[in-house]
Design a protein around this motif. Structure first.
Motif, PDB file in Angstrom:
ATOM      1  N   LEU A 172     -14.355  81.357  80.666  1.00 49.24           N
ATOM      2  CA  LEU A 172     -12.923  81.307  80.966  1.00 49.24           C
ATOM      3  C   LEU A 172     -12.716  81.823  82.382  1.00 49.24           C
ATOM      4  N   ILE A 173     -11.885  81.145  83.165  1.00 47.85           N
ATOM      5  CA  ILE A 173     -11.550  81.620  84.508  1.00 47.85           C
ATOM      6  C   ILE A 173     -10.381  82.600  84.410  1.00 47.85           C
ATOM      7  N   THR A 174     -10.530  83.754  85.038  1.00 45.33           N
ATOM      8  CA  THR A 174      -9.510  84.799  84.978  1.00 45.33           C
ATOM      9  C   THR A 174      -9.127  85.245  86.388  1.00 45.33           C
ATOM     10  N   ALA A 175      -8.040  86.002  86.459  1.00 53.64           N
ATOM     11  CA  ALA A 175      -7.485  86.419  87.758  1.00 53.64           C
ATOM     12  C   ALA A 175      -8.033  87.780  88.162  1.00 53.64           C
ATOM     13  N   GLY A 176      -9.320  87.845  88.482  1.00 53.97           N
ATOM     14  CA  GLY A 176      -9.915  89.096  88.945  1.00 53.97           C
ATOM     15  C   GLY A 176     -10.584  89.858  87.823  1.00 53.97           C
ATOM     16  N   GLY A 177     -11.535  90.708  88.196  1.00 54.24           N
ATOM     17  CA  GLY A 177     -12.294  91.454  87.213  1.00 54.24           C
ATOM     18  C   GLY A 177     -11.456  92.417  86.393  1.00 54.24           C
ATOM     19  N   GLN A 178     -10.451  93.033  87.012  1.00 56.92           N
ATOM     20  CA  GLN A 178      -9.603  93.974  86.275  1.00 56.92           C
ATOM     21  C   GLN A 178      -8.871  93.262  85.143  1.00 56.92           C
ATOM     22  N   SER A 179      -8.359  92.069  85.432  1.00 58.26           N
ATOM     23  CA  SER A 179      -7.692  91.279  84.407  1.00 58.26           C
ATOM     24  C   SER A 179      -8.665  90.885  83.304  1.00 58.26           C
TER      25      SER A 179
END
Length: 477
Positions: free
Chosen positions: A177-184
């Motif tokens: 899954l593509i996510t908005a940054g490692g923190q997210s």
């Protein structure tokens, strides 16, 4: 960098001259400003846009720029004290307080005052970022067919495939899954894997941002000590038995803050222990692309050697590019993938397609491997400069491990040293450092500090920063 400096300089000069014009008065045309200040039309346009964003000027297409009229500001303050009751009234039943303490994260996000050397930064200095390559990638991405349309909720197939290849093993694009940054991505993972009030095992010390995620979700971080070879398997097994936890979060490669790499003989042990406990391992592979030139072959991600779906893998492009290039991936196998996907959709719908397209353009360009080679060389040189300077100037600070990847060093302070006093004295001396306390979920065994060598301009600034830190230590130690 030069263009950005020119924009800021021109904006400041125009800001000082605004009093020459009455409210609503017209400023000189762009052509006049170009001739007068000997800058490009793009610089003029960006400087005016900056003043417009500050509410100081108003731009009208075809008419020009005008000094903004003063806005009437209400002096009514209101009474927000009722919120203290509203935010706390239903918290008595919480097993773990869910108030959010972001101080440990802000240490590496906040820009220090002018003239202060940034040893507390968590990202590459602008001179190390691939700004030209990112700009070119973004421009090409904007011209791609459908670039501004809605992407698949899981992410663009080609980008998912690229992340799957970089993870390796049997991981497929369908499991990414593509996510908005490692923190997210970490937030999504912890929310998916543990209910509020549950324990979650964490390395000790560990990344403060992950501790903040856990606590804000109502989870209870339980520390498991690490040494130079990573987490200690025997203590991990003990922690699973004692707590009944179903999640362990770790950074097996260049761990933050210690820089440790999980030893080969411990990798299989960690997966076996978690599998026997019926638990997930969240693998935060955050700096694989910040390997130093002398590191040698890197171990594969734990996810690459995990056929049973124990590992939930997090990988990001942010650390190797720019803090604003927030593109990352979550990889998982089995039913947990659907839960991760559902939480991501509810929270963010999807990562903006232009950013995903730009990521594809960047990692597929010849500039990408050149950039990785460049920062590999530069980070090693900076690490060596800092370690040499510390040994010469501050031999009383213990440096137990010199990492071959990442962007910082982890030092132990002499017994009895007050971290807060040293941090304050360092700032007075003109260098910002990161205290060690936020990296521990329980009482720390000793005082520590983390020094970043990636967020500064270069070797000379590193040497000057260590000299300033020497001044602070003479005051406190």
């Amino acid at each position: 960098m030069q263009e950005r400096s020119s924009v800021d300089e021109l904006a400041e000069r125009l800001r000082r001259e605004l009093d020459r014009y009455s409210p609503g008065g017209k400023l000189p045309s762009s052509r006049v400003l170009v001739d007068r200040f000997r800058v490009s039309p793009v610089t003029v346009s960006r400087a005016l846009a900056q003043l417009a964003a500050e509410g100081l000027v108003v731009t009208r297409p075809g008419a020009g720029a005008f000094r903004a009229r003063a806005r009437t500001v209400s002096t009514a303050t209101g009474d927000t004290s009722w919120q203290e009751v509203a935010l706390s009234a239903d918290g008595a039943a919480d097993l773990v307080p869910r108030s959010v303490d972001a101080s440990g994260v802000l240490v590496s996000l906040a820009a220090p005052p002018p003239g202060v050397i940034e040893f507390n930064g968590g990202y590459l200095h602008p001179s190390l970022q691939p700004e030209r390559a990112m700009s070119a990638a973004l421009a090409r991405a904007g011209r791609r067919p459908g670039a501004w349309g809605r992407p698949p909720t899981e992410g663009l197939p080609d980008l998912r495939e690229w992340f799957a290849r970089t993870i390796g093993g049997a991981v497929t694009a369908a499991e990414v899954l593509i996510t908005a940054g490692g923190q997210s991505a970490l937030t999504t993972a912890l929310r998916a894997l543990a209910p509020p009030g549950a324990p979650v095992l964490v390395e000790s010390p560990t990344y403060p941002g992950m501790l903040a995620i856990a606590r804000s979700a109502g989870l209870r971080p339980v520390p498991v000590p690490v040494d130079a070879d990573g987490v200690k398997p025997a203590l991990l097994a003990d922690a699973f038995r004692a707590t009944g936890a179903r999640v362990f979060v770790c950074q097996p490669l260049f761990q933050n803050p210690t820089g440790a790499v999980l030893a080969p003989e411990r990798r299989g042990e960690v997966l076996r222990i978690a599998r026997e406990a019926g638990a997930f391992v969240v693998e935060d592979d955050f700096v694989r692309r910040l390997v130093h030139e002398d590191a040698g072959p890197l171990p594969r991600p734990l996810a690459a050697d995990d056929p049973d779906g124990v590992v939930v893998h997090v990988s990001s492009l942010t650390k190797a590019t720019s803090p604003s290039f927030r593109v990352s991936a979550l990889a998982a196998r089995g039913p947990v993938l659907q839960r991760l996907r559902a939480i991501q959709i509810v929270d963010t719908f999807f990562v903006p397609r232009p950013l995903q397209e730009a990521a594809l353009e960047l990692v597929g360009s010849p500039a990408w491997p050149r950039h990785l080679r460049s920062i590999s060389t530069e980070l090693k040189a900076r690490r060596d400069t800092m370690t040499t300077a510390l040994r010469l100037e501050l031999p009383e600070l213990s440096l137990p491990h010199v990492p071959s990847g990442g962007y910082h060093l982890w030092l132990r302070l002499p017994d009895g040293t007050a971290e807060t006093a040293l941090t304050t004295a360092a700032l007075r001396a003109g260098v910002a450092i990161t205290p060690g306390r936020p990296y521990f979920s329980a009482e720390p065994p000793a005082g520590h500090l983390r020094l970043s060598f990636a967020a500064v301009a270069g070797p000379q600034e590193i040497q000057e920063g260590v000299r300033r830190l020497r001044t602070a230590c003479e005051e406190v130690l």
